[in-house]
Design a protein around this motif. Structure first.
Motif, short mmCIF file in Angstrom:
data_model
loop_
_atom_site.label_atom_id
_atom_site.label_comp_id
_atom_site.label_asym_id
_atom_site.label_seq_id
_atom_site.Cartn_x
_atom_site.Cartn_y
_atom_site.Cartn_z
N ALA A 2 -11.88 -8.12 11.37
CA ALA A 2 -11.69 -7.28 10.18
C ALA A 2 -10.23 -7.38 9.75
CB ALA A 2 -12.05 -5.83 10.50
N PRO A 3 -9.96 -7.38 8.44
CA PRO A 3 -8.58 -7.43 7.97
C PRO A 3 -7.71 -6.34 8.59
CG PRO A 3 -10.08 -7.78 6.14
CD PRO A 3 -10.92 -7.42 7.32
N ALA A 4 -8.29 -5.16 8.81
CA ALA A 4 -7.53 -4.06 9.41
C ALA A 4 -7.07 -4.41 10.82
CB ALA A 4 -8.38 -2.80 9.43
N ALA A 5 -7.91 -5.13 11.58
CA ALA A 5 -7.54 -5.52 12.94
C ALA A 5 -6.41 -6.54 12.92
CB ALA A 5 -8.77 -6.10 13.66
N ILE A 6 -6.44 -7.45 11.94
CA ILE A 6 -5.38 -8.45 11.82
C ILE A 6 -4.07 -7.78 11.42
CG2 ILE A 6 -4.62 -10.48 10.53
CD1 ILE A 6 -7.54 -11.32 10.38
N LEU A 7 -4.14 -6.83 10.51
CA LEU A 7 -2.94 -6.11 10.08
C LEU A 7 -2.34 -5.31 11.24
CD1 LEU A 7 -3.98 -4.84 6.53
CD2 LEU A 7 -2.37 -6.67 7.10
N GLU A 8 -3.21 -4.72 12.04
CA GLU A 8 -2.72 -3.96 13.19
C GLU A 8 -2.01 -4.88 14.17
OE1 GLU A 8 -4.40 -0.95 16.70
OE2 GLU A 8 -5.76 -1.76 15.18
N ALA A 9 -2.57 -6.06 14.40
CA ALA A 9 -1.94 -7.02 15.31
C ALA A 9 -0.62 -7.54 14.73
CB ALA A 9 -2.88 -8.18 15.57
N ALA A 10 -0.59 -7.71 13.40
CA ALA A 10 0.62 -8.22 12.74
C ALA A 10 1.77 -7.22 12.80
CB ALA A 10 0.31 -8.57 11.29
N GLY A 11 1.44 -5.94 12.82
CA GLY A 11 2.49 -4.92 12.91
C GLY A 11 3.27 -4.71 11.63
N VAL A 12 2.67 -5.04 10.48
CA VAL A 12 3.33 -4.81 9.19
C VAL A 12 2.39 -4.04 8.27
CG1 VAL A 12 4.83 -6.83 9.30
CG2 VAL A 12 2.55 -7.06 8.32
N LYS A 13 2.99 -3.24 7.41
CA LYS A 13 2.19 -2.46 6.46
C LYS A 13 3.02 -2.20 5.22
CE LYS A 13 3.43 2.00 8.55
NZ LYS A 13 4.39 1.43 9.52
N VAL A 14 2.34 -1.75 4.19
CA VAL A 14 3.02 -1.41 2.93
C VAL A 14 4.03 -0.29 3.20
CG1 VAL A 14 2.72 -0.44 0.62
CG2 VAL A 14 1.08 -2.13 1.51
N GLY A 15 5.24 -0.48 2.70
CA GLY A 15 6.30 0.50 2.90
C GLY A 15 7.32 0.08 3.93
N ASP A 16 6.97 -0.92 4.78
CA ASP A 16 7.94 -1.44 5.75
C ASP A 16 9.02 -2.25 5.04
OD1 ASP A 16 6.50 -0.29 7.77
OD2 ASP A 16 5.58 -2.15 8.48
N ALA A 17 10.14 -2.43 5.72
CA ALA A 17 11.24 -3.22 5.16
C ALA A 17 10.80 -4.68 5.01
CB ALA A 17 12.46 -3.13 6.05
N PHE A 18 11.01 -5.24 3.83
CA PHE A 18 10.56 -6.60 3.54
C PHE A 18 11.25 -7.60 4.46
CE2 PHE A 18 10.83 -10.63 1.16
CZ PHE A 18 9.49 -10.83 0.89
N LYS A 51 6.04 -14.97 2.93
CA LYS A 51 6.62 -13.85 2.20
C LYS A 51 7.04 -14.31 0.81
CE LYS A 51 8.52 -11.06 5.99
NZ LYS A 51 9.75 -10.46 6.54
N SER A 52 6.74 -13.50 -0.20
CA SER A 52 7.14 -13.80 -1.57
C SER A 52 7.87 -12.57 -2.12
CB SER A 52 5.92 -14.13 -2.45
OG SER A 52 5.22 -15.24 -1.93
N PHE A 53 9.16 -12.75 -2.42
CA PHE A 53 9.96 -11.63 -2.94
C PHE A 53 9.61 -11.42 -4.42
CE2 PHE A 53 13.76 -9.67 -4.68
CZ PHE A 53 13.99 -8.66 -3.75
N PRO A 54 9.46 -10.18 -4.83
CA PRO A 54 9.67 -8.96 -4.05
C PRO A 54 8.38 -8.39 -3.48
CG PRO A 54 9.59 -8.42 -6.38
CD PRO A 54 9.34 -9.90 -6.28
N GLY A 55 8.38 -8.08 -2.19
CA GLY A 55 7.39 -7.22 -1.60
C GLY A 55 6.05 -7.78 -1.19
N SER A 56 5.77 -9.07 -1.36
CA SER A 56 4.44 -9.60 -1.06
C SER A 56 4.43 -10.36 0.26
CB SER A 56 3.97 -10.52 -2.18
OG SER A 56 2.71 -11.08 -1.89
N VAL A 57 3.45 -10.05 1.13
CA VAL A 57 3.28 -10.73 2.40
C VAL A 57 1.83 -11.22 2.50
CG1 VAL A 57 3.35 -10.53 4.92
CG2 VAL A 57 5.02 -9.31 3.53
N ARG A 58 1.64 -12.52 2.77
CA ARG A 58 0.30 -13.09 2.89
C ARG A 58 0.12 -13.63 4.30
NH1 ARG A 58 0.45 -16.90 -0.63
NH2 ARG A 58 0.38 -18.76 0.70
#
Length: 254
Positions: A57-73, A98-105
């Protein structure tokens, strides 16, 4: 005689003090800009997207990645995030952009499924090419064998996944169901049911070498029981077929 007055030299003006002041002001200006930047929304992650996932699930991948909206780019390097995601047992590779400003893929490549397992509760689990088991969700199982009757902690099941991963996908399409059938001589013995209505008895350790023989039998014989262990044998379900008029068993010692 009139005395000559010495010529007074004008004092040299030192500009060092002005340069230092300018440097201090410039440094102060940079500090102020940095503080404003890192406290503004433009320095934060505004979007995190996940692509390529099939079982996770995307949520599981995000949890493993340790990044979320609002974190320092600029808080975490791309390679560090990718290594965290690759820590998931089902993920073969991960690339973070990473694509400035603010986008992480986050783009993931998972190990492919080589078989599926159906639990007593009807839950479907995917057996991946590295031997990992993971919930299959709504994944399509038409072209892969289903494992039934296996214990959750059976080490042979993991070895079976690794063995199936070494077999070309087109040679697996006829395998319908695989059940454990251990014996003293072959603790890893298995029974395979094919979509072409054959029953095959072999061992996990022999499967990769025997799959070619099985395909040859399936293409040339009527449905029956194929045994592929120390010796290969074939017995038709229909004893009246021409192939079995003189003998109901064919063996080839290897």
């Amino acid at each position: 005689m009139q005395e000559k007055m010495p010529v007074l030299k004008e004092p040299i003006r030192r500009r060092g003090g002005g340069k230092k002041l300018l440097a201090v002001l410039l440094l102060l200006f940079i500090v102020i800009l940095s503080v404003l930047f890192f406290n503004s929304s433009i320095s934060k992650i505004s979007e995190v997207t996940v692509e390529g996932e099939r079982f996770n699930a995307p949520a599981a991948i995000l949890e493993a990645a340790g990044v979320k909206v609002g974190d320092a780019f600029f808080g975490t390097r791309e390679g560090t995030i990718a290594n965290r995601v690759k820590g998931l047992s089902s993920v073969k590779d991960a690339v973070v952009t990473k694509s400035f400003p603010g986008s992480v893929r986050i783009s993931v490549t998972e190990y492919p499924a080589v078989a599926y397992e159906l639990s007593a509760k009807g839950e479907l689990t995917a057996i991946l090419s590295n031997g990992t088991s993971i919930p299959a969700g709504s994944d399509n199982v038409v072209d892969k064998p289903v494992l039934t009757g296996w214990k959750a902690d059976d080490p042979i099941k993991g070895k079976l996944g690794l063995a199936l991963a070494q077999i070309p996908a087109e040679q697996l399409t006829d395998l319908s169901e695989i059940v454990p059938l251990p014996s003293k001589a072959y603790p890893d013995r298995i029974k395979i049911y094919t979509r072409s209505r054959f029953e095959v008895i072999t061992a996990v350790s022999l499967l990769q070498d025997k799959i070619g023989t099985l395909n040859a039998v399936v293409e040339s014989q009527n449905p029956g029981v194929v045994t592929m262990l120390l010796a290969d044998s074939y017995v038709s379900f229909d004893p009246e077929t021409p192939e079995n008029e003189h003998s109901d068993q064919k063996e080839t010692t290897q």
